[in-house]
Design a protein around this motif. Structure first.
Motif, PDB file in Angstrom:
ATOM      1  N   ASP A 106      -3.439  -2.137  -1.097  1.00 24.10           N
ATOM      2  CA  ASP A 106      -3.953  -1.842  -2.442  1.00 24.10           C
ATOM      3  C   ASP A 106      -4.553  -0.445  -2.562  1.00 24.10           C
ATOM      4  O   ASP A 106      -5.456  -0.208  -3.386  1.00 24.10           O
ATOM      5  N   SER A 107      -4.061   0.490  -1.739  1.00 26.74           N
ATOM      6  CA  SER A 107      -4.529   1.873  -1.848  1.00 26.74           C
ATOM      7  C   SER A 107      -3.428   2.803  -1.354  1.00 26.74           C
ATOM      8  O   SER A 107      -2.460   2.369  -0.730  1.00 26.74           O
ATOM      9  N   THR A 108      -3.575   4.090  -1.665  1.00 26.80           N
ATOM     10  CA  THR A 108      -2.623   5.103  -1.201  1.00 26.80           C
ATOM     11  C   THR A 108      -3.392   6.188  -0.464  1.00 26.80           C
ATOM     12  O   THR A 108      -4.256   6.845  -1.039  1.00 26.80           O
ATOM     13  N   THR A 109      -3.100   6.331   0.822  1.00 27.77           N
ATOM     14  CA  THR A 109      -3.745   7.372   1.620  1.00 27.77           C
ATOM     15  C   THR A 109      -2.889   8.632   1.577  1.00 27.77           C
ATOM     16  O   THR A 109      -1.684   8.584   1.377  1.00 27.77           O
ATOM     17  N   ASP A 110      -3.516   9.784   1.762  1.00 25.95           N
ATOM     18  CA  ASP A 110      -2.782  11.050   1.737  1.00 25.95           C
ATOM     19  C   ASP A 110      -3.146  11.900   2.949  1.00 25.95           C
ATOM     20  O   ASP A 110      -3.295  13.111   2.871  1.00 25.95           O
ATOM     21  N   SER A 111      -3.274  11.241   4.088  1.00 22.91           N
ATOM     22  CA  SER A 111      -3.777  11.912   5.293  1.00 22.91           C
ATOM     23  C   SER A 111      -2.687  12.451   6.209  1.00 22.91           C
ATOM     24  O   SER A 111      -2.997  13.058   7.244  1.00 22.91           O
ATOM     25  N   ILE A 112      -1.425  12.268   5.860  1.00 20.14           N
ATOM     26  CA  ILE A 112      -0.357  12.691   6.765  1.00 20.14           C
ATOM     27  C   ILE A 112      -0.188  14.205   6.709  1.00 20.14           C
ATOM     28  O   ILE A 112      -0.099  14.807   5.632  1.00 20.14           O
ATOM     29  N   TYR A 113      -0.119  14.814   7.869  1.00 23.86           N
ATOM     30  CA  TYR A 113       0.114  16.249   7.990  1.00 23.86           C
ATOM     31  C   TYR A 113       1.140  16.451   9.097  1.00 23.86           C
ATOM     32  O   TYR A 113       0.908  16.070  10.256  1.00 23.86           O
ATOM     33  N   VAL A 114       2.285  17.024   8.740  1.00 24.38           N
ATOM     34  CA  VAL A 114       3.372  17.183   9.708  1.00 24.38           C
ATOM     35  C   VAL A 114       3.828  18.632   9.724  1.00 24.38           C
ATOM     36  O   VAL A 114       4.051  19.233   8.671  1.00 24.38           O
ATOM     37  N   GLU A 115       3.962  19.183  10.923  1.00 24.91           N
ATOM     38  CA  GLU A 115       4.518  20.525  11.084  1.00 24.91           C
ATOM     39  C   GLU A 115       5.929  20.402  11.660  1.00 24.91           C
ATOM     40  O   GLU A 115       6.147  19.691  12.647  1.00 24.91           O
ATOM     41  N   GLY A 151       0.838  -1.192   0.000  1.00 24.56           N
ATOM     42  CA  GLY A 151       0.000   0.000   0.000  1.00 24.56           C
ATOM     43  C   GLY A 151       0.873   1.241   0.000  1.00 24.56           C
ATOM     44  O   GLY A 151       2.097   1.159   0.124  1.00 24.56           O
ATOM     45  N   GLY A 152       0.269   2.375  -0.126  1.00 24.30           N
ATOM     46  CA  GLY A 152       1.037   3.623  -0.178  1.00 24.30           C
ATOM     47  C   GLY A 152       0.492   4.665   0.771  1.00 24.30           C
ATOM     48  O   GLY A 152      -0.586   4.509   1.359  1.00 24.30           O
ATOM     49  N   THR A 153       1.263   5.727   0.910  1.00 22.14           N
ATOM     50  CA  THR A 153       0.839   6.815   1.789  1.00 22.14           C
ATOM     51  C   THR A 153       1.415   8.133   1.290  1.00 22.14           C
ATOM     52  O   THR A 153       2.326   8.147   0.448  1.00 22.14           O
ATOM     53  N   GLY A 154       0.931   9.226   1.785  1.00 20.43           N
ATOM     54  CA  GLY A 154       1.413  10.546   1.362  1.00 20.43           C
ATOM     55  C   GLY A 154       0.840  11.616   2.253  1.00 20.43           C
ATOM     56  O   GLY A 154       0.105  11.345   3.215  1.00 20.43           O
ATOM     57  N   GLY A 155       1.165  12.839   1.965  1.00 23.06           N
ATOM     58  CA  GLY A 155       0.665  13.939   2.767  1.00 23.06           C
ATOM     59  C   GLY A 155       1.439  15.205   2.514  1.00 23.06           C
ATOM     60  O   GLY A 155       1.988  15.418   1.416  1.00 23.06           O
ATOM     61  N   ARG A 156       1.560  16.028   3.538  1.00 24.43           N
ATOM     62  CA  ARG A 156       2.188  17.332   3.383  1.00 24.43           C
ATOM     63  C   ARG A 156       2.973  17.689   4.633  1.00 24.43           C
ATOM     64  O   ARG A 156       2.536  17.439   5.750  1.00 24.43           O
ATOM     65  N   VAL A 157       4.133  18.313   4.407  1.00 21.67           N
ATOM     66  CA  VAL A 157       4.976  18.783   5.506  1.00 21.67           C
ATOM     67  C   VAL A 157       5.032  20.304   5.426  1.00 21.67           C
ATOM     68  O   VAL A 157       5.349  20.867   4.365  1.00 21.67           O
ATOM     69  N   VAL A 158       4.739  20.982   6.550  1.00 26.37           N
ATOM     70  CA  VAL A 158       4.652  22.440   6.527  1.00 26.37           C
ATOM     71  C   VAL A 158       5.512  23.044   7.637  1.00 26.37           C
ATOM     72  O   VAL A 158       5.919  22.375   8.596  1.00 26.37           O
ATOM     73  N   ASP A 159       5.758  24.339   7.496  1.00 26.69           N
ATOM     74  CA  ASP A 159       6.510  25.097   8.494  1.00 26.69           C
ATOM     75  C   ASP A 159       5.566  25.465   9.638  1.00 26.69           C
ATOM     76  O   ASP A 159       4.570  26.161   9.434  1.00 26.69           O
ATOM     77  N   ALA A 160       5.900  25.002  10.842  1.00 24.73           N
ATOM     78  CA  ALA A 160       5.023  25.230  11.991  1.00 24.73           C
ATOM     79  C   ALA A 160       4.852  26.711  12.303  1.00 24.73           C
ATOM     80  O   ALA A 160       3.826  27.119  12.867  1.00 24.73           O
ATOM     81  N   GLU A 161       5.831  27.539  11.934  1.00 23.22           N
ATOM     82  CA  GLU A 161       5.770  28.959  12.264  1.00 23.22           C
ATOM     83  C   GLU A 161       5.252  29.824  11.124  1.00 23.22           C
ATOM     84  O   GLU A 161       5.254  31.051  11.227  1.00 23.22           O
ATOM     85  N   SER A 162       4.810  29.181  10.062  1.00 24.44           N
ATOM     86  CA  SER A 162       4.266  29.928   8.939  1.00 24.44           C
ATOM     87  C   SER A 162       2.984  30.644   9.356  1.00 24.44           C
ATOM     88  O   SER A 162       2.147  30.085  10.079  1.00 24.44           O
ATOM     89  N   THR A 163       2.820  31.875   8.896  1.00 17.70           N
ATOM     90  CA  THR A 163       1.615  32.650   9.235  1.00 17.70           C
ATOM     91  C   THR A 163       0.586  32.641   8.108  1.00 17.70           C
ATOM     92  O   THR A 163      -0.483  33.245   8.246  1.00 17.70           O
ATOM     93  N   SER A 164       0.893  31.980   7.018  1.00 16.35           N
ATOM     94  CA  SER A 164      -0.055  31.927   5.907  1.00 16.35           C
ATOM     95  C   SER A 164      -1.124  30.864   6.183  1.00 16.35           C
ATOM     96  O   SER A 164      -0.980  30.019   7.071  1.00 16.35           O
TER      97      SER A 164
END
Length: 380
Positions: free
Chosen positions: A138-147, A30-43
């Motif tokens: 047999d699927s790819t989730t994209d629920s990861i969110y990391v600061e 199976g697969g996985t994915g998501g997004r990594v962001v800057d914890a101090e970002s003000t946007s």
């Protein structure tokens, strides 16, 4: 007796089959994915972090082992044998398309399974952090969110290599080596980081260091190659009488901070052009002054007269439009002639010269030429 043996055989066969079924594992992916962001970002949403290295493990023990082995002063490099890896894009997004695992008792039998994945996120300026998620076969989730919060900062050095004689950027290509301390209040011992680049006049170089520090960087700069025509010097801040002297060692220090920092590096030429000399020789009203070979020889202060700057021949020239002529004229003496001086202490070098006519020194012809003067005119 035969019936009893038959029953025993059936029981044994059943046990063997049951053991085979129980010991047979299934392989899933199976697969996985998501997004990594800057914890101090003000946007809103927060700004994604590019170039984050994402490592995915199916073993928590392996993930934790790699995490604990990381030396904060060095780049992260996993030592476990099995992991998947990817890097975040410009928006901080990432995908790991396929992870494989074995399971003795799948959650959905042979049709599917759910597995926990153990993650590490690494970036030079943000350090190393843990994460985790569940994935379905047999699927790819994209629920990861990391600061991630910055542990290091970068400063873009705006490098300018200035020729003190012209107060403008030099056309020479200079190799710049920058040594950046990596110690901080939390890290007492750490190897310096060295960054290098070639600069022709102006250039940029990014350096990074622990957050909250204002490191004093060491900058070495010099022209590379066998023939060095430009060397580092003071910029009016040398000792009295040597305000622009060459540096004994081409090294300066700067205490830097902020997103960008201007760095001016100063130098001056060691290979210099001889000023062009024009003039007249002899009696300007006599044609006997024409056809004389005039030459010039010289050397920097403190040297013998060894520099031969070629020769020119005197000639007559029309004076205005009334047909009158002057004689003994010469021009272009010293053109395309160069000399070396690695000892002069001012912005400009000086060259002592003597002039010769037909190979004989002209009495009283010794002159001092300054390299900030393009041409001279003399009468002998």
């Amino acid at each position: 007796m035969i019936k009893a043996l038959s029953k025993v055989s059936v029981i044994l066969a059943g046990l063997i089959l049951s053991s085979f079924v129980l010991s047979c594992s299934s392989v899933f992916s199976g697969g996985t994915g998501g997004r990594v962001v800057d914890a101090e970002s003000t946007s809103n949403p927060k700004e994604g972090i590019s170039d984050v290295e994402v490592y995915a493990y199916t073993s928590e023990k392996d993930r934790d082992s790699d995490f604990n082995k990381w030396n904060k002063t060095e780049r992260f490099s996993p030592s476990s044998k099995y992991y998947a890896r990817t890097t975040t894009g410009t928006d901080g997004n990432f995908v790991i398309s396929k992870l494989m695992w074995k399971e003795m008792k799948p959650a959905f039998g042979k049709d599917g399974d759910v597995s926990e994945v153990y993650l590490l996120f690494y970036h030079e300026n943000y350090g190393l952090v843990k994460g985790g998620t569940l994935i379905v076969s047999d699927s790819t989730t994209d629920s990861i969110y990391v600061e991630m919060t910055k542990t290091r900062v970068s400063t873009l050095l705006s490098l300018s290599v200035i020729d003190v004689a012209t107060d403008s950027a030099t056309s020479e290509t200079v190799h710049v080596k920058v040594t950046v301390p990596q110690t901080s209040k939390d890290i007492s011992v750490a190897d310096h980081v060295i960054k290098e680049t070639d600069v022709t006049g102006n250039g940029v170089l990014s350096v990074s260091y622990p957050r909250g520090e204002e490191p004093e960087i060491i900058i070495e700069y010099a022209v590379s190659g066998d023939e060095v025509n430009f060397k580092a010097c003071y910029n009016g801040d040398g000792e009295e009488g040597e305000e622009y002297a060459f540096l004994g060692k081409p090294v300066v220090t700067k205490k830097i901070k902020g997103d960008s920092f201007p760095v001016h590096l100063y130098g001056k030429k060691t290979k210099l052009s001889v000023p062009v000399v024009n003039g007249t020789y002899g009696d300007k009203d006599s044609d006997e002054s024409d056809g004389k070979v005039i030459s010039m020889k010289g050397a920097p202060e403190g040297s013998s007269f060894v520099l031969d700057c070629g020769e020119v021949t005197t000639e007559s020239r029309a004076l205005g439009t009334n047909g009158n002529e002057t004689h003994g004229n010469f021009s272009g003496l010293g053109q395309n002639c160069y000399f070396r001086d690695e000892t002069y202490k001012g912005k400009f070098a000086e060259l002592k010269v003597k002039f010769f006519a037909e190979g004989t020194e002209i009495p009283g012809s010794e002159k001092t030429l300054k390299t900030n003067v393009a041409s001279y005119s003399f009468k002998f």
